[in-house]
Design a protein around this motif. Structure first.
Motif, PDB file in Angstrom:
ATOM      1  N   PRO A 154       0.799  -1.231   0.000  1.00 40.01           N
ATOM      2  CA  PRO A 154       0.000   0.000   0.000  1.00 40.01           C
ATOM      3  C   PRO A 154       0.832   1.283   0.000  1.00 40.01           C
ATOM      4  CG  PRO A 154      -0.968  -1.585   1.501  1.00 40.01           C
ATOM      5  CD  PRO A 154       0.313  -2.198   0.988  1.00 40.01           C
ATOM      6  N   HIS A 155       1.968   1.288   0.726  1.00 43.86           N
ATOM      7  CA  HIS A 155       2.715   2.548   0.807  1.00 43.86           C
ATOM      8  C   HIS A 155       3.379   2.911  -0.514  1.00 43.86           C
ATOM      9  CE1 HIS A 155       6.183  -0.184   1.429  1.00 43.86           C
ATOM     10  NE2 HIS A 155       6.834   0.767   0.815  1.00 43.86           N
ATOM     11  N   GLU A 156       3.412   1.958  -1.435  1.00 48.29           N
ATOM     12  CA  GLU A 156       4.013   2.267  -2.732  1.00 48.29           C
ATOM     13  C   GLU A 156       3.011   2.898  -3.694  1.00 48.29           C
ATOM     14  OE1 GLU A 156       7.264  -1.122  -3.453  1.00 48.29           O
ATOM     15  OE2 GLU A 156       5.291  -1.932  -3.076  1.00 48.29           O
ATOM     16  N   MET A 157       1.816   3.109  -3.205  1.00 45.04           N
ATOM     17  CA  MET A 157       0.776   3.636  -4.082  1.00 45.04           C
ATOM     18  C   MET A 157       0.287   4.992  -3.603  1.00 45.04           C
ATOM     19  SD  MET A 157      -1.504   0.277  -4.681  1.00 45.04           S
ATOM     20  CE  MET A 157      -1.189  -0.589  -6.193  1.00 45.04           C
ATOM     21  N   SER A 158      -0.286   5.756  -4.547  1.00 45.62           N
ATOM     22  CA  SER A 158      -0.849   7.060  -4.193  1.00 45.62           C
ATOM     23  C   SER A 158      -2.225   6.866  -3.572  1.00 45.62           C
ATOM     24  CB  SER A 158      -0.967   7.920  -5.443  1.00 45.62           C
ATOM     25  OG  SER A 158      -1.927   7.367  -6.304  1.00 45.62           O
ATOM     26  N   GLY A 159      -2.756   7.937  -2.989  1.00 43.61           N
ATOM     27  CA  GLY A 159      -4.063   7.870  -2.342  1.00 43.61           C
ATOM     28  C   GLY A 159      -5.158   7.393  -3.289  1.00 43.61           C
ATOM     29  N   GLY A 160      -5.121   7.905  -4.517  1.00 43.11           N
ATOM     30  CA  GLY A 160      -6.138   7.519  -5.493  1.00 43.11           C
ATOM     31  C   GLY A 160      -6.037   6.044  -5.840  1.00 43.11           C
ATOM     32  N   MET A 161      -4.793   5.545  -5.984  1.00 41.59           N
ATOM     33  CA  MET A 161      -4.600   4.138  -6.318  1.00 41.59           C
ATOM     34  C   MET A 161      -5.038   3.243  -5.176  1.00 41.59           C
ATOM     35  SD  MET A 161      -1.079   4.279  -8.428  1.00 41.59           S
ATOM     36  CE  MET A 161      -0.615   2.594  -8.435  1.00 41.59           C
ATOM     37  N   ARG A 162      -4.748   3.678  -3.935  1.00 40.59           N
ATOM     38  CA  ARG A 162      -5.154   2.877  -2.779  1.00 40.59           C
ATOM     39  C   ARG A 162      -6.671   2.785  -2.700  1.00 40.59           C
ATOM     40  NH1 ARG A 162      -0.469   5.268   0.207  1.00 40.59           N
ATOM     41  NH2 ARG A 162      -1.783   6.955   0.918  1.00 40.59           N
ATOM     42  N   GLN A 163      -7.332   3.891  -3.035  1.00 42.33           N
ATOM     43  CA  GLN A 163      -8.789   3.839  -2.997  1.00 42.33           C
ATOM     44  C   GLN A 163      -9.296   2.900  -4.083  1.00 42.33           C
ATOM     45  OE1 GLN A 163     -11.066   3.732  -0.986  1.00 42.33           O
ATOM     46  NE2 GLN A 163     -11.396   5.846  -0.403  1.00 42.33           N
ATOM     47  N   ARG A 164      -8.602   2.849  -5.211  1.00 37.18           N
ATOM     48  CA  ARG A 164      -8.979   1.904  -6.260  1.00 37.18           C
ATOM     49  C   ARG A 164      -8.795   0.468  -5.771  1.00 37.18           C
ATOM     50  NH1 ARG A 164      -9.095   4.061 -11.652  1.00 37.18           N
ATOM     51  NH2 ARG A 164      -8.845   6.306 -11.513  1.00 37.18           N
ATOM     52  N   VAL A 165      -7.723   0.236  -5.015  1.00 42.52           N
ATOM     53  CA  VAL A 165      -7.477  -1.100  -4.472  1.00 42.52           C
ATOM     54  C   VAL A 165      -8.613  -1.487  -3.518  1.00 42.52           C
ATOM     55  CG1 VAL A 165      -5.984  -2.466  -2.958  1.00 42.52           C
ATOM     56  CG2 VAL A 165      -4.977  -1.030  -4.739  1.00 42.52           C
ATOM     57  N   MET A 166      -9.007  -0.518  -2.673  1.00 42.46           N
ATOM     58  CA  MET A 166     -10.117  -0.767  -1.752  1.00 42.46           C
ATOM     59  C   MET A 166     -11.379  -1.159  -2.523  1.00 42.46           C
ATOM     60  SD  MET A 166      -9.459  -0.569   1.369  1.00 42.46           S
ATOM     61  CE  MET A 166     -11.190  -0.624   1.867  1.00 42.46           C
ATOM     62  N   ILE A 167     -11.611  -0.442  -3.613  1.00 38.84           N
ATOM     63  CA  ILE A 167     -12.802  -0.742  -4.409  1.00 38.84           C
ATOM     64  C   ILE A 167     -12.663  -2.122  -5.030  1.00 38.84           C
ATOM     65  CG2 ILE A 167     -14.137  -0.030  -6.444  1.00 38.84           C
ATOM     66  CD1 ILE A 167     -13.369   2.868  -5.758  1.00 38.84           C
ATOM     67  N   ALA A 168     -11.461  -2.433  -5.532  1.00 37.54           N
ATOM     68  CA  ALA A 168     -11.222  -3.749  -6.130  1.00 37.54           C
ATOM     69  C   ALA A 168     -11.514  -4.844  -5.117  1.00 37.54           C
ATOM     70  CB  ALA A 168      -9.786  -3.842  -6.623  1.00 37.54           C
ATOM     71  N   SER A 169     -11.069  -4.631  -3.879  1.00 38.13           N
ATOM     72  CA  SER A 169     -11.242  -5.659  -2.878  1.00 38.13           C
ATOM     73  C   SER A 169     -12.717  -5.760  -2.454  1.00 38.13           C
ATOM     74  CB  SER A 169     -10.277  -5.383  -1.728  1.00 38.13           C
ATOM     75  OG  SER A 169     -10.888  -5.486  -0.512  1.00 38.13           O
ATOM     76  N   ALA A 170     -13.405  -4.618  -2.411  1.00 37.95           N
ATOM     77  CA  ALA A 170     -14.825  -4.645  -2.049  1.00 37.95           C
ATOM     78  C   ALA A 170     -15.660  -5.318  -3.139  1.00 37.95           C
ATOM     79  CB  ALA A 170     -15.337  -3.229  -1.804  1.00 37.95           C
ATOM     80  N   LEU A 171     -15.171  -5.210  -4.385  1.00 41.87           N
ATOM     81  CA  LEU A 171     -15.980  -5.732  -5.488  1.00 41.87           C
ATOM     82  C   LEU A 171     -15.551  -7.110  -5.955  1.00 41.87           C
ATOM     83  CD1 LEU A 171     -16.501  -2.570  -7.727  1.00 41.87           C
ATOM     84  CD2 LEU A 171     -17.892  -3.429  -5.861  1.00 41.87           C
TER      85      LEU A 171
END
Lengths: 341, 334
Positions: A154-171
């Protein structure tokens, strides 16, 4: 009308602290149909996040869903359902994304492992299959180079990318209902626009119902079909986005809309100010909870609590709406920004 | 034409980035990278941009809280980084700042009285009675009564704390105030109270503001002129009405279209910019916005566009200013 996928009725989530009780959510009802987006808006402390957590079954002691609260998901009653059963629904059929993409991700696992974990918790698949799924999901949410990014932390990613990851995991499990609690609040406007567009696109593609919780009226205006405005633990107004924003019926909605500066406004016109403060959840007044701050309040408002009155397509919990449409003094004026040549 | 109260010429602020085993300088973070600044007495200059664009650093350089790497800042004609101790102290009374975080910017162990009085003590405002009078007066002006005097910051709401911060900044009667995201931590209904207060105080005390924020609607509302920053440089600057009506830089257009609007008449399809803001440690060649710009051409990678005046007071740094963007709904809002 098809019956809603999620139907919340008379939800009361109270927190029992010592001898006192904070009635954070105090009689909230709403429904969301498949493929629709409901925007739940309100200011800090109005109970919107507690509403979301209640639907997810994530309320812990000292919090409690009071007698008579009902959360019906696809015909099944979630209130009182054993934790084991809720677990098969939460994360699988109901996905959730939170405001803070950094603290919602585990810093010591790769993002791929975290998406795979969410997937494997609900589906009987091998590690390899789960990893493939994680890559697929990262691609779906628009992350470039998903085969490589799946092994990022996670720390290697920007805030926007992390939020995309969260969405990926939720979906990952293709939920039928997505609960998004302030999904873009921590992000910059251009990134916010990306995330909102993404959620809306995925909603359409997966025919999800979305409960979007935010304090940003603009975000709701952009993607929601219906809006529910919360104040002091209750919904004070509901309606379609267009009608509600064009012609707010509850004085609180009206004041909220008039207090945000809009593009093209100049400081010659002072912004609307709501005087006073929100009452304490430990002691809601037994009357209209907005009465003390309301410029239209009359004696009845201080005595009796209004129910939700039907006004056109909207419903408003204001005594002034008892007999139908209230003539709001504030109208959304045309923006002064003109079309450029 | 009067003289600017504050001016900056080719301001740069670079920070060394430490990395590696022995903390050698691994690179340079160009937070502010060549910005000209001119604030006229009595005006409000808004600085808008996304996180990491250098707007807060610029605010701190303008106040002399950070020395610029190169370039100079002049307050009423005098270089603030080449002043003696006593001149600098006087300057501190003339220039003040209101911070974003109403929690972190107040000392939790100091009462409101102590917080607001501290500046007066440092600046030797003579008698105890006079100090007391000015503190009470100032607090009254920001809407807090004298019962607040002996209470601590945690006893106040976010909006009230921001009022304390404003009182602390203005009790010395400065002439120039930097407001760094003063309302972004507040709920909308409280935000409007604080914005109205800032406008009233400006008119009453004839203040000059440098108003820094990421919210375009807020900046446009309060400012006379707005400068849009991207990766350490100003990409467009114009009187606010003009900027919102006729943006010239594609970044400004994208920013404007990305601001979600509550009312239907203001709603439109936003231009969704691809990707993230590049790192200020290693900005792109030529135009810094080109990696995300929908209309970028080869020349944008080769030549950095200068900030050029296209209409009176309207400056933009773009090779194709005002060019329409691929998304048709971009500028047509009505």
């Amino acid at each position: 009308m098809t019956s809603p996928l999620l139907r919340v009725a008379n939800l009361r989530t109270w927190f029992h602290v010592g001898a006192r009780t904070a009635k954070a959510v105090d009689g909230v009802s709403f429904g969301i149909a498949e493929g629709r987006t409901l925007g739940l808006i309100g200011e800090s402390g109005c109970g919107k996040s507690v509403t979301a957590l209640s639907v997810m079954g994530l309320i812990d002691s000292p919090g409690r869903l009071e007698e008579g609260s009902s959360i019906e998901y696809a015909g099944r009653q979630l209130v009182g359902m054993p934790e084991r059963e809720i677990r098969t629904i939460r994360g699988s059929e109901i996905g959730m994304i939170f405001q803070e993409p950094m603290s919602s991700l585990n810093p010591v696992y790769t993002v791929g492992a975290q998406i795979a974990e969410a997937f494997r918790a609900h589906r009987d698949v091998s590690r390899g299959e789960a990893r493939t799924r994680a890559i697929e999901m990262l691609r779906l949410v628009g992350i470039a180079n998903p085969e490589k990014r799946v092994d990022s932390f996670p720390h290697e990613m920007s805030g926007g990318m992390r939020q995309r990851v969260m969405i990926a995991s939720a979906l990952a499990c293709e939920p039928k209902l997505l609960i998004a609690d302030e999904p873009t609040t921590a992000l910059d406007v251009t990134i916010q626009a990306q995330i909102i567009a993404l959620i809306d696109e995925l909603r359409e593609r997966l025919n999800m119902a979305v409960l979007l919780i935010t304090h940003d009226l603009g975000v709701v205006g952009q993607v929601a079909d219906e809006v529910a405005v919360m104040y002091a633990g209750r919904i004070v107004e509901t309606g379609s986005v267009d009608d509600l924003f064009e012609n707010p019926q509850h004085p609180y909605t009206e004041a909220l809309l008039a207090s945000i500066p809009r593009i093209g406004m100049s400081r010659d016109r002072p912004l609307k100010v709501v005087g006073g403060t929100v009452p304490s959840p430990f002691a809601w007044p037994p009357a209209c909870r907005f009465a003390d701050r309301c410029e239209y309040a009359f004696d009845r408002c201080h005595r009796e609590e209004p129910g939700l009155f039907q006004v056109g397509t909207q419903r408003s919990a204001c005594w002034l709406c008892e007999g139908g449409t209230r003539e709001a003094s504030h109208r959304m004026v045309e923006p002064t920004v003109r079309t450029s040549p | 034409m009067s003289e600017p109260i504050l001016s900056g010429h080719r301001l740069k602020k670079h920070f060394p980035v430490r990395g590696g085993f022995f903390g050698r300088a691994a690179g340079t973070l160009r937070a502010v990278d060549g910005v000209d600044l001119e604030v006229m007495p009595g005006e409000t200059l808004g600085i808008v941009g996304e996180s990491g664009c250098g707007k807060s650093t610029l605010g701190r350089v303008a106040l002399g809280l950070l020395p610029p790497t190169s370039g100079e800042v002049r307050f009423e004609g005098r270089d603030i980084n080449r002043m003696g101790r006593s001149a600098r102290k006087t300057l501190r009374g003339d220039m003040q700042i209101v911070f974003q975080d109403p929690v972190g910017s107040l000392d939790p162990r100091m009462t409101v009285r102590q917080t607001v009085t501290e500046g007066l003590l440092i600046h030797d405002v003579s008698s105890r009675r006079e100090r007391e009078q000015r503190v009470v007066e100032m607090l009254g002006r920001v809407g807090l009564d004298s019962t607040c005097l002996d209470r601590y910051p945690h006893e106040f709401s976010g909006g009230q704390r921001q009022r304390i911060g404003i009182a602390r900044a203005l009790v010395l009667r400065p002439r120039f105030l930097v407001a760094d995201e003063p309302v972004s931590a507040l709920d909308v209904s409280v935000q409007s109270q604080v914005l109205n207060l800032l406008v009233e105080l400006k008119n009453e005390m004839r203040l000059t503001y440098l108003f820094i924020a990421h919210n375009l609607a807020v900046v446009g509302y309060i400012s006379d002129r707005v400068a849009v920053m991207y990766l350490g440089t100003v990409v467009e600057q114009a009187p606010s009405a003009l900027l919102y009506e006729r943006p010239l830089h594609p970044y400004t257009m994208a920013l404007l279209s990305a601001v979600p609007q509550a009312h239907a008449s203001g709603r439109r399809k936003p231009i969704v910019l691809q990707g993230d803001v590049p790192s200020p440690v290693d900005p792109p060649s030529g135009c810094r916005f080109r990696t995300r710009c929908p209309i970028a051409q080869q020349v944008c990678a080769d030549v950095e566009p200068p900030l050029v005046e296209h209409a009176p007071g309207h400056l933009a740094a773009c090779h194709f200013p005002g060019e329409s963007m691929p998304n048709a709904a971009v500028r047509a809002i009505g």
